[in-house]
Write an enzyme that holds these catalytic residues in place. Structure first.
Site, PDB file in Angstrom:
ATOM      1  N   PRO A  40      16.828   8.919 -22.539  1.00  0.00           N
ATOM      2  CA  PRO A  40      17.640   7.701 -22.718  1.00  0.00           C
ATOM      3  C   PRO A  40      16.873   6.623 -23.487  1.00  0.00           C
ATOM      4  O   PRO A  40      15.695   6.384 -23.217  1.00  0.00           O
ATOM      5  CB  PRO A  40      17.923   7.244 -21.291  1.00  0.00           C
ATOM      6  CG  PRO A  40      17.612   8.403 -20.415  1.00  0.00           C
ATOM      7  CD  PRO A  40      16.591   9.231 -21.139  1.00  0.00           C
ATOM      8  N   GLU A  41      17.551   6.009 -24.439  1.00  0.00           N
ATOM      9  CA  GLU A  41      16.964   4.915 -25.208  1.00  0.00           C
ATOM     10  C   GLU A  41      17.715   3.625 -24.855  1.00  0.00           C
ATOM     11  O   GLU A  41      18.540   3.632 -23.952  1.00  0.00           O
ATOM     12  CB  GLU A  41      17.066   5.235 -26.705  1.00  0.00           C
ATOM     13  CG  GLU A  41      16.404   6.576 -27.047  1.00  0.00           C
ATOM     14  CD  GLU A  41      16.516   6.948 -28.519  1.00  0.00           C
ATOM     15  OE1 GLU A  41      16.592   6.050 -29.362  1.00  0.00           O
ATOM     16  OE2 GLU A  41      16.522   8.161 -28.820  1.00  0.00           O
TER      17      GLU A  41
END
Ligand SMILES: [Zn+2]
Length: 282
Positions: free
Chosen positions: A2-3
């Site tokens: 996840p960014e």
């Protein structure tokens, strides 16, 4: 992994569930989550804390408590939260004072939960992550300052969370496509105009990701996002570039897949006039 857009989406989901609520019961079943601290001890410390805000800094999710303490959660590869579900690979669970069950799942167990005392929170985050990309402090000049004198490829410089907070493999490739900059260009070689384009491109790539609630890559880790349908380069090797039709190329950088358009993002685009650039690449 996840960014910023994915973590921001998680934050927005958890915010209404957790804000104002007290953690009644907390169980942490995996010692790796709180390492080097004892998970039983951390769970006991969390019990009774009231959540005053759910924030985000880069890829960190921050549960701020009324006591001034904060729980910093990093999802790493496969961490995720689930409300009123009992997922497989559950590593921790909190029951709130309204009986809501908030579960933390993590298949590969790289995620971390770190409980910080009030005076530790800001210094810890400032040491780990640079400016927020949507903060007014993150200016073109600031970005230029951070990448100047760096011989590393621009992609590596952007992945360094101290350059700015929140970019990972996906949105870095996307931002570089929007900015028409080759991912392997030495960071220090970027010209003033290119830094300006890159600054705008970073915000654009992240904004698009947030609007589409992140990217669901079909691996069951992060679900529900729609960004994957609109990638310009990420994972699109051989497909035509939306801008010029050239097949998207793939290379590797530091062990990560890296996608780019060999025409729009020519290796030394800035030193070649626009017209001859087009001709030479056909
Ligand atoms: Zn192109």
């Amino acid at each position: 992994m996840p960014e910023l857009p994915e973590v921001e989406t998680v934050r927005r989901t958890l915010e209404p569930v957790l804000t104002g609520r007290t953690l009644k019961r907390v169980a942490i079943e995996d010692g790796r989550l709180t390492r080097p601290y004892d998970p039983v001890h951390i769970a006991a410390e969390l019990q009774g804390e009231r959540v005053s805000a759910v924030d985000r800094r880069g890829k960190y999710l921050i549960l701020r408590f009324a006591s001034g303490r904060a729980l910093l959660v990093h999802l790493r590869m496969t961490g995720s939260f689930h409300v009123d579900e009992e997922p497989s690979h559950e590593r921790a669970v909190a029951t709130l004072d309204d009986r809501t069950r908030v579960s933390y799942r993590d298949v590969r167990r790289f995620g971390t939960w770190l409980l910080l005392e009030p005076d530790e929170v800001a210094p810890y985050l400032d040491a780990k992550v640079g400016e927020e990309p949507f903060d007014a402090l993150f200016t073109v000049a600031h970005l230029g300052e951070r990448i100047r004198k760096r011989k590393a490829p621009i992609k590596s410089a952007l992945l360094d969370q101290r350059t700015l907070a929140g970019l990972g493999n996906i949105y870095t490739d996307e931002a570089l496509w929007w900015a028409r900059i080759h991912p392997l260009r030495p960071a220090e070689s970027l010209e003033r105009d290119e830094v300006r384009h890159l600054h705008r491109a970073i915000r654009r790539a992240l904004e698009r990701g947030i609007k589409r609630q992140g990217a669901d890559l079909g691996d069951g880790v992060y679900r529900g996002g729609r960004m994957q349908k609109e990638f310009k380069v990420y994972g699109r090797e051989g497909e035509p570039c939306d801008r010029c039709g050239t097949p998207i190329a793939k290379t590797r950088l530091g062990g990560r897949g890296t996608w780019f358009c060999p025409t729009c993002q020519a290796a030394r685009a800035s030193s070649v006039p626009a017209r001859s650039r087009r001709q030479s690449s056909v």
